[in-house]
Design a protein around this motif. Structure first.
Motif, PDB file in Angstrom:
ATOM      1  N   VAL A   1       0.859  -1.185   0.000  1.00 14.55           N
ATOM      2  CA  VAL A   1       0.000   0.000   0.000  1.00 14.55           C
ATOM      3  C   VAL A   1       0.896   1.236   0.000  1.00 14.55           C
ATOM      4  O   VAL A   1       1.802   1.363   0.818  1.00 14.55           O
ATOM      5  N   GLY A   2       0.629   2.117  -0.958  1.00 16.24           N
ATOM      6  CA  GLY A   2       1.472   3.302  -1.101  1.00 16.24           C
ATOM      7  C   GLY A   2       0.686   4.506  -1.569  1.00 16.24           C
ATOM      8  O   GLY A   2      -0.532   4.599  -1.384  1.00 16.24           O
ATOM      9  N   GLU A   3       1.369   5.406  -2.221  1.00 12.93           N
ATOM     10  CA  GLU A   3       0.770   6.677  -2.627  1.00 12.93           C
ATOM     11  C   GLU A   3      -0.375   6.487  -3.622  1.00 12.93           C
ATOM     12  O   GLU A   3      -1.368   7.224  -3.577  1.00 12.93           O
ATOM     13  N   ARG A   4      -0.285   5.506  -4.501  1.00 17.03           N
ATOM     14  CA  ARG A   4      -1.373   5.274  -5.469  1.00 17.03           C
ATOM     15  C   ARG A   4      -2.683   4.943  -4.746  1.00 17.03           C
ATOM     16  O   ARG A   4      -3.735   5.493  -5.062  1.00 17.03           O
ATOM     17  N   GLU A   5      -2.598   4.080  -3.753  1.00 20.61           N
ATOM     18  CA  GLU A   5      -3.797   3.703  -3.004  1.00 20.61           C
ATOM     19  C   GLU A   5      -4.289   4.868  -2.144  1.00 20.61           C
ATOM     20  O   GLU A   5      -5.499   5.077  -1.987  1.00 20.61           O
ATOM     21  N   MET A   6      -3.354   5.655  -1.603  1.00 16.90           N
ATOM     22  CA  MET A   6      -3.744   6.809  -0.796  1.00 16.90           C
ATOM     23  C   MET A   6      -4.462   7.847  -1.654  1.00 16.90           C
ATOM     24  O   MET A   6      -5.442   8.451  -1.217  1.00 16.90           O
ATOM     25  N   ALA A   7      -4.013   8.041  -2.885  1.00 15.53           N
ATOM     26  CA  ALA A   7      -4.672   8.992  -3.790  1.00 15.53           C
ATOM     27  C   ALA A   7      -6.095   8.535  -4.096  1.00 15.53           C
ATOM     28  O   ALA A   7      -7.023   9.353  -4.135  1.00 15.53           O
ATOM     29  N   GLU A   8      -6.290   7.235  -4.291  1.00 16.97           N
ATOM     30  CA  GLU A   8      -7.631   6.701  -4.549  1.00 16.97           C
ATOM     31  C   GLU A   8      -8.519   6.894  -3.324  1.00 16.97           C
ATOM     32  O   GLU A   8      -9.683   7.271  -3.440  1.00 16.97           O
ATOM     33  N   LEU A   9      -7.977   6.666  -2.153  1.00 17.61           N
ATOM     34  CA  LEU A   9      -8.741   6.859  -0.925  1.00 17.61           C
ATOM     35  C   LEU A   9      -9.161   8.318  -0.780  1.00 17.61           C
ATOM     36  O   LEU A   9     -10.311   8.612  -0.467  1.00 17.61           O
ATOM     37  N   ARG A  10      -8.238   9.228  -1.023  1.00 21.94           N
ATOM     38  CA  ARG A  10      -8.565  10.659  -0.936  1.00 21.94           C
ATOM     39  C   ARG A  10      -9.691  11.025  -1.894  1.00 21.94           C
ATOM     40  O   ARG A  10     -10.577  11.799  -1.571  1.00 21.94           O
ATOM     41  N   ARG A  11      -9.649  10.459  -3.088  1.00 21.74           N
ATOM     42  CA  ARG A  11     -10.689  10.733  -4.074  1.00 21.74           C
ATOM     43  C   ARG A  11     -12.051  10.253  -3.575  1.00 21.74           C
ATOM     44  O   ARG A  11     -13.072  10.881  -3.807  1.00 21.74           O
ATOM     45  N   LEU A  12     -12.063   9.154  -2.838  1.00 30.14           N
ATOM     46  CA  LEU A  12     -13.324   8.592  -2.361  1.00 30.14           C
ATOM     47  C   LEU A  12     -13.945   9.409  -1.236  1.00 30.14           C
ATOM     48  O   LEU A  12     -15.150   9.523  -1.153  1.00 30.14           O
ATOM     49  N   TYR A  13     -13.139   9.957  -0.330  1.00 30.12           N
ATOM     50  CA  TYR A  13     -13.751  10.653   0.792  1.00 30.12           C
ATOM     51  C   TYR A  13     -13.853  12.156   0.612  1.00 30.12           C
ATOM     52  O   TYR A  13     -14.482  12.830   1.412  1.00 30.12           O
ATOM     53  N   ARG A  14     -13.268  12.696  -0.432  1.00 33.29           N
ATOM     54  CA  ARG A  14     -13.478  14.125  -0.692  1.00 33.29           C
ATOM     55  C   ARG A  14     -14.831  14.279  -1.380  1.00 33.29           C
ATOM     56  O   ARG A  14     -15.085  13.662  -2.408  1.00 33.29           O
ATOM     57  N   PRO A  15     -15.704  15.101  -0.827  1.00 30.87           N
ATOM     58  CA  PRO A  15     -17.054  15.185  -1.380  1.00 30.87           C
ATOM     59  C   PRO A  15     -17.095  15.838  -2.764  1.00 30.87           C
ATOM     60  O   PRO A  15     -16.322  16.751  -3.049  1.00 30.87           O
TER      61      PRO A  15
END
Length: 101
Positions: free
Chosen positions: A41-55
């Protein structure tokens, strides 16, 4: 959504080993884990997570109208390296997302 796959990564496995019943009537338990893809788990997965929780804009309007927006909670399990989980929890909390461990 929110899942990345790496065809070169191996999956992890965890095994629970139970010993004989002890003097106190309990059983000894040892967990043996061989981590695999979760450790990648790295920056690619973190970017996807950020995209999901930013409204999105429509979710912001729904929140203003008193309706619950999508992605209002982040559930974390201790199956990933600690550092990305702490970053995810901090960022999600700052974005108004409920964080559960």
């Amino acid at each position: 959504r929110g899942v990345t796959r790496d065809p070169t990564a191996v999956t992890g496995v965890a095994v629970q080993i139970y010993g004989a019943e002890g003097r106190e009537g309990g059983r000894e338990k040892v967990s043996v884990a061989c981590d695999g893809a979760n450790n990648l788990v790295g920056e690619r997965e973190m970017a996807e997570l950020r995209r999901l929780y930013r409204p999105t804009a429509s979710q912001r309007w729904a929140r203003l109208a008193g309706k619950e927006a999508a992605h209002s909670a982040l559930l974390l399990q201790l199956e990933l390296p600690l550092e990305p989980m702490v970053v995810a929890a901090d960022e999600a909390h700052a974005a108004g997302v409920h964080v559960c461990l």
